[in-house]
Design a protein around this motif. Structure first.
Motif, PDB file in Angstrom:
ATOM      1  N   GLY A 112      35.829  18.209  28.120  1.00  0.00           N
ATOM      2  CA  GLY A 112      34.915  17.689  27.097  1.00  0.00           C
ATOM      3  C   GLY A 112      33.549  17.356  27.684  1.00  0.00           C
ATOM      4  N   TRP A 113      33.525  16.881  28.931  1.00  0.00           N
ATOM      5  CA  TRP A 113      32.235  16.611  29.591  1.00  0.00           C
ATOM      6  C   TRP A 113      31.407  17.899  29.634  1.00  0.00           C
ATOM      7  CZ3 TRP A 113      34.197  13.650  34.603  1.00  0.00           C
ATOM      8  CH2 TRP A 113      34.514  12.331  34.251  1.00  0.00           C
ATOM      9  N   THR A 114      32.087  19.024  29.971  1.00  0.00           N
ATOM     10  CA  THR A 114      31.330  20.279  30.121  1.00  0.00           C
ATOM     11  C   THR A 114      30.699  20.686  28.788  1.00  0.00           C
ATOM     12  OG1 THR A 114      33.094  21.827  29.555  1.00  0.00           O
ATOM     13  CG2 THR A 114      33.024  21.108  31.818  1.00  0.00           C
ATOM     14  N   THR A 115      31.482  20.569  27.699  1.00  0.00           N
ATOM     15  CA  THR A 115      30.904  20.989  26.412  1.00  0.00           C
ATOM     16  C   THR A 115      29.833  19.997  25.953  1.00  0.00           C
ATOM     17  OG1 THR A 115      33.097  20.318  25.665  1.00  0.00           O
ATOM     18  CG2 THR A 115      32.519  22.587  25.335  1.00  0.00           C
ATOM     19  N   GLY A 116      30.034  18.720  26.273  1.00  0.00           N
ATOM     20  CA  GLY A 116      29.016  17.723  25.939  1.00  0.00           C
ATOM     21  C   GLY A 116      27.686  18.073  26.603  1.00  0.00           C
ATOM     22  N   GLY A 141      32.753   6.565  25.761  1.00  0.00           N
ATOM     23  CA  GLY A 141      34.117   6.758  25.272  1.00  0.00           C
ATOM     24  C   GLY A 141      34.190   7.550  23.978  1.00  0.00           C
ATOM     25  N   LEU A 142      33.327   7.184  23.020  1.00  0.00           N
ATOM     26  CA  LEU A 142      33.375   7.850  21.713  1.00  0.00           C
ATOM     27  C   LEU A 142      33.071   9.340  21.858  1.00  0.00           C
ATOM     28  CD1 LEU A 142      33.577   7.664  18.637  1.00  0.00           C
ATOM     29  CD2 LEU A 142      31.104   7.242  18.595  1.00  0.00           C
ATOM     30  N   LYS A 143      32.000   9.619  22.630  1.00  0.00           N
ATOM     31  CA  LYS A 143      31.623  11.031  22.827  1.00  0.00           C
ATOM     32  C   LYS A 143      32.739  11.782  23.558  1.00  0.00           C
ATOM     33  CE  LYS A 143      30.051  12.260  26.409  1.00  0.00           C
ATOM     34  NZ  LYS A 143      30.121  12.929  27.653  1.00  0.00           N
ATOM     35  N   ASN A 144      33.306  11.141  24.598  1.00  0.00           N
ATOM     36  CA  ASN A 144      34.415  11.773  25.334  1.00  0.00           C
ATOM     37  C   ASN A 144      35.571  12.095  24.391  1.00  0.00           C
ATOM     38  OD1 ASN A 144      33.030  11.505  27.704  1.00  0.00           O
ATOM     39  ND2 ASN A 144      34.142   9.688  28.413  1.00  0.00           N
ATOM     40  N   ALA A 145      35.903  11.114  23.506  1.00  0.00           N
ATOM     41  CA  ALA A 145      37.038  11.309  22.606  1.00  0.00           C
ATOM     42  C   ALA A 145      36.752  12.479  21.659  1.00  0.00           C
ATOM     43  CB  ALA A 145      37.294  10.025  21.827  1.00  0.00           C
ATOM     44  N   ILE A 146      35.525  12.510  21.096  1.00  0.00           N
ATOM     45  CA  ILE A 146      35.207  13.583  20.140  1.00  0.00           C
ATOM     46  C   ILE A 146      35.332  14.952  20.819  1.00  0.00           C
ATOM     47  CG2 ILE A 146      33.357  14.627  18.761  1.00  0.00           C
ATOM     48  CD1 ILE A 146      32.286  11.760  18.286  1.00  0.00           C
ATOM     49  N   PHE A 147      34.749  15.073  22.034  1.00  0.00           N
ATOM     50  CA  PHE A 147      34.759  16.383  22.679  1.00  0.00           C
ATOM     51  C   PHE A 147      36.144  16.780  23.184  1.00  0.00           C
ATOM     52  CE2 PHE A 147      30.180  16.005  22.472  1.00  0.00           C
ATOM     53  CZ  PHE A 147      29.822  17.304  22.178  1.00  0.00           C
ATOM     54  N   SER A 148      36.937  15.793  23.644  1.00  0.00           N
ATOM     55  CA  SER A 148      38.269  16.205  24.115  1.00  0.00           C
ATOM     56  C   SER A 148      39.155  16.596  22.934  1.00  0.00           C
ATOM     57  CB  SER A 148      38.920  15.154  25.019  1.00  0.00           C
ATOM     58  OG  SER A 148      38.859  13.904  24.448  1.00  0.00           O
ATOM     59  N   PHE A 319      27.299  25.428  31.784  1.00  0.00           N
ATOM     60  CA  PHE A 319      28.321  24.597  31.146  1.00  0.00           C
ATOM     61  C   PHE A 319      29.216  25.413  30.208  1.00  0.00           C
ATOM     62  CE2 PHE A 319      25.401  21.270  32.655  1.00  0.00           C
ATOM     63  CZ  PHE A 319      26.317  20.610  33.458  1.00  0.00           C
ATOM     64  N   LEU A 320      28.672  26.508  29.702  1.00  0.00           N
ATOM     65  CA  LEU A 320      29.491  27.429  28.920  1.00  0.00           C
ATOM     66  C   LEU A 320      30.553  28.058  29.827  1.00  0.00           C
ATOM     67  CD1 LEU A 320      28.969  28.042  25.963  1.00  0.00           C
ATOM     68  CD2 LEU A 320      27.885  30.167  26.649  1.00  0.00           C
ATOM     69  N   LEU A 321      30.111  28.408  31.029  1.00  0.00           N
ATOM     70  CA  LEU A 321      31.015  28.997  32.030  1.00  0.00           C
ATOM     71  C   LEU A 321      32.154  28.031  32.364  1.00  0.00           C
ATOM     72  CD1 LEU A 321      31.327  30.994  34.708  1.00  0.00           C
ATOM     73  CD2 LEU A 321      30.151  29.144  35.809  1.00  0.00           C
ATOM     74  N   LEU A 322      31.778  26.783  32.630  1.00  0.00           N
ATOM     75  CA  LEU A 322      32.791  25.778  32.948  1.00  0.00           C
ATOM     76  C   LEU A 322      33.743  25.577  31.772  1.00  0.00           C
ATOM     77  CD1 LEU A 322      31.240  22.663  34.704  1.00  0.00           C
ATOM     78  CD2 LEU A 322      33.245  23.922  35.384  1.00  0.00           C
ATOM     79  N   GLY A 323      33.183  25.537  30.566  1.00  0.00           N
ATOM     80  CA  GLY A 323      34.001  25.308  29.376  1.00  0.00           C
ATOM     81  C   GLY A 323      34.998  26.443  29.169  1.00  0.00           C
ATOM     82  N   MET A 324      34.548  27.689  29.392  1.00  0.00           N
ATOM     83  CA  MET A 324      35.448  28.815  29.201  1.00  0.00           C
ATOM     84  C   MET A 324      36.555  28.816  30.239  1.00  0.00           C
ATOM     85  SD  MET A 324      33.549  32.196  27.871  1.00  0.00           S
ATOM     86  CE  MET A 324      32.717  32.439  29.333  1.00  0.00           C
ATOM     87  N   ALA A 325      36.168  28.514  31.488  1.00  0.00           N
ATOM     88  CA  ALA A 325      37.169  28.464  32.554  1.00  0.00           C
ATOM     89  C   ALA A 325      38.206  27.393  32.225  1.00  0.00           C
ATOM     90  CB  ALA A 325      36.490  28.162  33.893  1.00  0.00           C
ATOM     91  N   ALA A 326      37.739  26.264  31.678  1.00  0.00           N
ATOM     92  CA  ALA A 326      38.653  25.178  31.346  1.00  0.00           C
ATOM     93  C   ALA A 326      39.572  25.575  30.193  1.00  0.00           C
ATOM     94  CB  ALA A 326      37.861  23.926  30.971  1.00  0.00           C
ATOM     95  N   LEU A 327      39.030  26.324  29.221  1.00  0.00           N
ATOM     96  CA  LEU A 327      39.838  26.671  28.045  1.00  0.00           C
ATOM     97  C   LEU A 327      41.028  27.566  28.412  1.00  0.00           C
ATOM     98  CD1 LEU A 327      40.225  26.501  24.992  1.00  0.00           C
ATOM     99  CD2 LEU A 327      38.715  28.458  24.738  1.00  0.00           C
ATOM    100  N   THR A 328      40.802  28.561  29.289  1.00  0.00           N
ATOM    101  CA  THR A 328      41.921  29.439  29.657  1.00  0.00           C
ATOM    102  C   THR A 328      42.986  28.652  30.429  1.00  0.00           C
ATOM    103  OG1 THR A 328      40.589  30.165  31.528  1.00  0.00           O
ATOM    104  CG2 THR A 328      40.692  31.649  29.649  1.00  0.00           C
TER     105      THR A 328
END
Ligand code: PFF
Length: 451
Positions: A112-116, A141-148, A319-328
């Motif tokens: 969630g940090w990466t997409t934020g 916290g709120l932002k972390n919760a929304i993105f996770s 951050f898109l790269l990190l987010g994609m790596a995290a998603l797989t």
């Protein structure tokens, strides 16, 4: 009934499995954790220990996981139960599932940090620095919760698509894009002032830094990065065709994971020194790298901000790269408990994905508001938990199922294994080398903690 082979699903192709497994392996562990551990632990000295762990322990355990999975066509608990009647077999599977659930609960927050940060970059360059820092604050916290939660919803939507239509399709698209973005960014960062210092730190070994802590850290990192010790590859192995050569596929997966971690080092460490050259503080008072786990998130955005218009593009891409790596990777972390619910409790894939995914989402919300938990959960369930799981898997496969039975399974798709040097080498690795090295690292670490 949802337990037949057809309804469990299977990979459409050999490459489909390799990309999905490499997708599971390549994640935040490679791009976020590996470079900061290298920079923190004596540069290339850490890399040497890490490579030894990956090839001497990781690769044999991966072959073991894939063979149990394909033999039984089941989730980790069912798979290990079907190769041994001993109580340790299902306990090993259950420990793996628990580690997976707990890892996912903090992994989602980091993802969630990466997409934020994608939004942080956009708002910063659009001239809204306050909004940007809301998206960038790691302890918001709120932002972390929304993105996770958003990250988990995306993961659930892929998992409900099934094995070939969901997981395989998504990773087949994302993996090549990820490699392309990584290479473009490395070429770019290496042209900037200061990157040479980073390259030196990355590639110059300081062997005096090798101690029990470093070895435990490298071993935990190897298991985490290769997605081993919790049955993710038992699960992915359960969808592989009997015609596929498991040793060859495991080698490709290990090489791509190690290769991408090594490549990521060429981006992150030089980038930190580029940031330093542009005035960003990256060392603490003792001359160590400041807050290494949050480094990627604290230091790199500052570098992007100093780069002018190009910075927004570079930042969003990174951050898109990190987010994609995290998603797989989150896909494979969720697939493990979901496959357990499907096989052992006859629950439909959709219900299992939403039910279990929803429960893990709640855990992630708790972690979102208490980010100190990340370090604790990481220590218990990945640095210690995954090698412990790997140790138990080696013992169950090597002694209870027996390495001969496993080799019989591996020979489907690789008939030559019985007469080749790989069979005795793998047998020694799984029965002797893996348990002894993992056990020794644990004993030495405990000893150094108390004495
Ligand atoms: N290998 C992933 C990474 O390096 O980020 C993390 C991970 C995924 C660990 C799946 C374990 C797992 F089963």
């Amino acid at each position: 009934m949802v337990t037949t082979e057809q309804s469990r699903g299977s990979w459409n192709s050999k490459l489909g499995f390799i990309l999905a497994a490499a997708g599971s392996a390549v994640g935040l562990g490679n791009i976020w954790a590996f470079p900061s551990k290298v920079a923190d632990n004596g540069g290339a000295a850490f890399i040497v220990v890490y490579l030894i762990c990956c090839f001497i322990i990781g690769l044999p355990v991966m072959v073991a996981e894939l063979s149990v999975g394909r033999y039984s066509r089941k989730n980790p608990v069912g798979a290990l139960k079907s190769v041994s009647k001993h109580w340790i077999a299902p306990v090993t599977g259950a420990w793996g599932i628990l580690c997976g659930v707990m890892i996912l609960s903090f992994y989602l927050v980091v993802a969630g940090w990466t997409t934020g940060y994608i939004f942080e970059e956009i708002f910063y360059f659009a001239g809204f620095p306050e909004i940007a820092s809301w998206f960038g604050a790691l302890d918001n916290g709120l932002k972390n919760a929304i993105f996770s939660v958003l990250f988990m919803l995306t993961t659930i939507s892929v998992i409900t698509g099934g094995v070939s239509n969901g997981i395989e399709k998504a990773t087949k698209f994302m993996m090549p894009v990820l490699i392309a973005i990584l290479v473009i960014m490395i070429v770019y960062v290496l042209t900037l002032e200061g990157s040479g210092d980073g390259l030196r730190v990355y590639l110059q070994p300081d062997f005096s830094m090798i101690n029990a802590d470093l070895v435990l850290s490298a071993m935990g990192q190897a298991f985490f990065s290769l997605s081993l010790g919790m049955g993710a590859l038992i699960t992915y192995g359960s969808y592989i065709s009997k015609k596929q050569n498991l040793v060859e596929s495991a080698t490709y997966v290990t090489l791509s994971d190690v290769g991408i971690a090594f490549l990521a080092g060429f981006l992150i460490i030089p980038a930190m020194y580029v940031a330093q050259a542009s005035g960003v503080e990256i060392m603490d008072a003792d001359g160590n790298l400041a807050a290494s786990t949050t480094l990627v998130f604290n230091v790199l955005p500052e570098m992007f901000h100093n780069m002018g218009v190009g910075g927004v593009l570079a930042g969003v891409m990174f951050f898109l790269l990190l987010g994609m790596a995290a998603l797989t990777s989150t896909i494979s972390l969720l697939e493990v408990p979901v496959s357990y619910a499907i096989d052992e409790h006859n629950i439909s894939r959709k219900k299992a994905a939403w039910g279990i995914g929803g429960a893990i989402m709640l855990l992630a919300v708790i972690v979102s508001f208490n980010i100190n938990l990340i370090g604790v959960l990481d220590l218990i369930f990945s640095t210690v938990g995954l090698p412990l799981g790997g140790l138990m898997i080696s013992l169950v496969v090597g002694y209870l199922w027996t390495s001969n039975e496993a080799i019989q399974e591996i020979s489907s798709g690789f008939p030559g294994i019985k007469d080749s040097w790989i069979a005795p080498l793998w047998t020694i690795a799984i029965k002797v080398i893996c348990p002894i090295i993992i056990g020794l690292v644990f004993i030495t670490t405990l000893y150094s903690l108390f004495f």
